[in-house]
Design a protein around this motif. Sequence first.
Motif, mmCIF file in Angstrom:
data_model
loop_
_atom_site.group_PDB
_atom_site.id
_atom_site.type_symbol
_atom_site.label_atom_id
_atom_site.label_comp_id
_atom_site.label_asym_id
_atom_site.label_seq_id
_atom_site.Cartn_x
_atom_site.Cartn_y
_atom_site.Cartn_z
ATOM 1 N N ALA A 123 0.850 -1.202 0.000
ATOM 2 C CA ALA A 123 0.000 0.000 0.000
ATOM 3 C C ALA A 123 0.883 1.248 0.000
ATOM 4 O O ALA A 123 0.576 2.254 -0.652
ATOM 5 C CB ALA A 123 -0.931 -0.004 1.206
ATOM 6 N N VAL A 124 2.026 1.166 0.707
ATOM 7 C CA VAL A 124 2.967 2.296 0.756
ATOM 8 C C VAL A 124 3.701 2.432 -0.583
ATOM 9 O O VAL A 124 3.851 3.539 -1.114
ATOM 10 C CB VAL A 124 3.975 2.108 1.926
ATOM 11 N N GLU A 125 4.157 1.295 -1.125
ATOM 12 C CA GLU A 125 4.832 1.342 -2.436
ATOM 13 C C GLU A 125 3.924 2.017 -3.469
ATOM 14 O O GLU A 125 4.359 2.868 -4.243
ATOM 15 C CB GLU A 125 5.162 -0.082 -2.939
ATOM 16 N N VAL A 126 2.667 1.627 -3.462
ATOM 17 C CA VAL A 126 1.698 2.189 -4.416
ATOM 18 C C VAL A 126 1.574 3.696 -4.182
ATOM 19 O O VAL A 126 1.622 4.489 -5.127
ATOM 20 C CB VAL A 126 0.318 1.495 -4.272
ATOM 21 N N GLY A 127 1.449 4.094 -2.911
ATOM 22 C CA GLY A 127 1.304 5.519 -2.587
ATOM 23 C C GLY A 127 2.490 6.327 -3.079
ATOM 24 O O GLY A 127 2.329 7.397 -3.693
ATOM 25 N N LEU A 128 3.683 5.794 -2.847
ATOM 26 C CA LEU A 128 4.887 6.533 -3.245
ATOM 27 C C LEU A 128 5.003 6.601 -4.769
ATOM 28 O O LEU A 128 5.255 7.666 -5.345
ATOM 29 C CB LEU A 128 6.130 5.869 -2.645
ATOM 30 N N LYS A 129 4.790 5.460 -5.433
ATOM 31 C CA LYS A 129 4.904 5.449 -6.895
ATOM 32 C C LYS A 129 3.853 6.356 -7.534
ATOM 33 O O LYS A 129 4.140 7.088 -8.492
ATOM 34 C CB LYS A 129 4.771 4.009 -7.419
ATOM 35 N N MET A 130 2.637 6.317 -6.980
ATOM 36 C CA MET A 130 1.555 7.192 -7.465
ATOM 37 C C MET A 130 1.984 8.663 -7.403
ATOM 38 O O MET A 130 1.766 9.432 -8.341
ATOM 39 C CB MET A 130 0.390 7.038 -6.485
ATOM 40 N N ALA A 131 2.620 9.025 -6.278
ATOM 41 C CA ALA A 131 3.040 10.417 -6.080
ATOM 42 C C ALA A 131 4.178 10.787 -7.034
ATOM 43 O O ALA A 131 4.165 11.854 -7.654
ATOM 44 C CB ALA A 131 3.482 10.632 -4.629
ATOM 45 N N LEU A 132 5.148 9.903 -7.184
ATOM 46 C CA LEU A 132 6.297 10.227 -8.041
ATOM 47 C C LEU A 132 5.879 10.319 -9.504
ATOM 48 O O LEU A 132 6.274 11.236 -10.233
ATOM 49 C CB LEU A 132 7.406 9.173 -7.860
ATOM 50 N N ILE A 271 -3.597 8.150 1.009
ATOM 51 C CA ILE A 271 -3.683 7.447 2.304
ATOM 52 C C ILE A 271 -3.468 5.942 2.077
ATOM 53 O O ILE A 271 -4.098 5.342 1.195
ATOM 54 C CB ILE A 271 -5.048 7.707 2.983
ATOM 55 N N CYS A 272 -2.557 5.362 2.862
ATOM 56 C CA CYS A 272 -2.231 3.941 2.729
ATOM 57 C C CYS A 272 -2.909 3.152 3.845
ATOM 58 O O CYS A 272 -2.794 3.518 5.019
ATOM 59 C CB CYS A 272 -0.725 3.725 2.839
ATOM 60 N N LEU A 273 -3.575 2.066 3.467
ATOM 61 C CA LEU A 273 -4.347 1.277 4.431
ATOM 62 C C LEU A 273 -4.032 -0.215 4.301
ATOM 63 O O LEU A 273 -3.762 -0.705 3.199
ATOM 64 C CB LEU A 273 -5.849 1.457 4.169
ATOM 65 N N SER A 274 -4.101 -0.924 5.408
ATOM 66 C CA SER A 274 -4.030 -2.389 5.397
ATOM 67 C C SER A 274 -4.432 -2.868 6.788
ATOM 68 O O SER A 274 -5.382 -2.343 7.345
ATOM 69 C CB SER A 274 -2.619 -2.858 5.008
ATOM 70 N N LYS A 275 -3.698 -3.802 7.359
ATOM 71 C CA LYS A 275 -3.938 -4.321 8.721
ATOM 72 C C LYS A 275 -5.423 -4.487 9.064
ATOM 73 O O LYS A 275 -6.022 -5.489 8.711
ATOM 74 C CB LYS A 275 -3.217 -3.435 9.736
ATOM 75 N N GLY A 276 -6.060 -3.481 9.710
ATOM 76 C CA GLY A 276 -7.448 -3.621 10.142
ATOM 77 C C GLY A 276 -8.456 -3.613 9.007
ATOM 78 O O GLY A 276 -9.650 -3.834 9.226
ATOM 79 N N LEU A 277 -7.996 -3.396 7.784
ATOM 80 C CA LEU A 277 -8.897 -3.285 6.626
ATOM 81 C C LEU A 277 -9.859 -4.475 6.516
ATOM 82 O O LEU A 277 -11.047 -4.303 6.229
ATOM 83 C CB LEU A 277 -8.032 -3.134 5.366
ATOM 84 N N THR A 278 -9.351 -5.681 6.729
ATOM 85 C CA THR A 278 -10.225 -6.863 6.648
ATOM 86 C C THR A 278 -10.627 -7.344 8.043
ATOM 87 O O THR A 278 -11.053 -8.492 8.204
ATOM 88 C CB THR A 278 -9.511 -8.023 5.916
ATOM 89 N N GLY A 279 -10.459 -6.493 9.026
ATOM 90 C CA GLY A 279 -10.709 -6.912 10.405
ATOM 91 C C GLY A 279 -9.617 -7.867 10.878
ATOM 92 O O GLY A 279 -9.733 -8.485 11.924
ATOM 93 N N THR A 287 -4.784 1.837 -1.274
ATOM 94 C CA THR A 287 -4.213 3.178 -1.263
ATOM 95 C C THR A 287 -5.248 4.095 -1.892
ATOM 96 O O THR A 287 -5.683 3.849 -3.021
ATOM 97 C CB THR A 287 -2.904 3.211 -2.086
ATOM 98 N N SER A 288 -5.639 5.120 -1.149
ATOM 99 C CA SER A 288 -6.622 6.057 -1.707
ATOM 100 C C SER A 288 -5.916 7.325 -2.140
ATOM 101 O O SER A 288 -4.824 7.644 -1.646
ATOM 102 C CB SER A 288 -7.707 6.373 -0.672
#
Length: 437
Positions: A123-132, A271-279, A287-288
């Motif tokens: 989710a972080v990789e996607v966020g960073l690549k999206m921004a760059l 915004i990067c999300l995971s962990k609690g996303l699926t409970g 990544t939003s």
Amino acid sequence: MGTGIEKQLATGLKDKDREFIWHPFTPLVGSTENLVISQAEGARLITEDGQVIIDAIASWWVNLHGHSHPAIAQAIAQQAQQLEHVMFAGCTHEPAITLAENLLSILPGNQSKIFYSDNGSTAVEVGLKMALQYWHNQNISKSRVIALEGAYHGDTFGAMSLGERGAFTTPFWPYLFDVEFIPLPTGDAVDESIQHFKDILKSGQVAAFIFEPLIQGASGMREYAPEVLDTLIELAREHHVLCIADEVMTGFGRTGKMFASDYLNHKPDIICLSKGLTGGAMALGATSCTAAIQQAYLHQDILKTFFHGHSFTANPLACAAANASFSLLVSEECQQHIKRISALHKEFKQRLSGHQGLQRITHLGTILAIEIKSDEKSSYVNEARHRLYPFFLSRGVLLRPLGNIVYILPPYVITDDELSQVYRTLEELLEVINEPT
Ligand SMILES: Cc1ncc(COP(=O)(O)O)c(C=O)c1O
């Protein structure tokens, strides 16, 4: 405690585990034997030989509604019989669409698109690549990235590059790309951090600023104020720098509000999300981003495409689990649990404050952390963890200290009695530490 047969079974499994498996974040020498967990319900883990252990850290911060939740289990089972997986390029499906709608209904109002991946690091990789690529697609040259000292954003190379150059990443330093780190803006470091931030911004070369909002997890549950983060985001905006909030740990109610970004006046772009996303039931990342970010990709030129994707992007089973978790999360009952845990943590913090065995005590929403006084530097590799972890386990509580920092981050369904047992265990530890030797 279990019977002789159960104990034999557990021993057999442990032997095979040692023979065949390499576990994450686990030194091969000197580690406590792995627990064989055969069942779990609510906040309780049950070992193969019948020991009941309270999961006070929500299994690495992922579990929200308790283990083996029937509604999530049913959603996964139903989905598995209908559509287990399909590639997500050229195909789509209802669970992913519903989940995107659900997420956008609770995310800050400036978020408009959801990109799926598999876990927090991706989710972080996607966020960073999206921004760059946002800048690249507009032919604007910006190559610098700012992060906070002490950051942890995951274990893939991009995520490691954005994180603290510390124990987790030492062997890889030569391969990590350069990132500008500013001090965590807390205590005496606030002014220095803001000044350093301004100095880097002046170059006009900064593409993105990434942060764990309000509290850094892996570096020891280190808190900083929303007002300071607001200042940093405002400055970033003035210099046309994209802001990425890594809410992998803080998302879905952990900090007392739905997202840590809800404490801010200036909202992140990504915004990067995971962990609690699926409970906590299945691996999934999301990544939003704002509409403005996606706009930079709306182009006839195929080379402006966001060429990123994983085989299991938006896996329907994971999305179904996430939708079931979402329904539970937004229920009044769950929101009351979050308030209840927060109130109990607050009381416990007051009870412990001023304790001579403590260096620091932090409380934010459902997270409570104590830093135990130590002759050694506070860090993940502080020797204290070797004593603390077995101490807690012997009392039926799973707490996995970050060195000499012990934190409680429970599933929201933990009962008052279970939480009291966790608190008592911590108090017992502090008594033992303070006993004259
Ligand atoms: C803030 C933050 N970002 C990213 C990650 C990486 O997530 P994952 O372990 O799912 O790759 C973590 C994991 O602890 C985290 O705390």
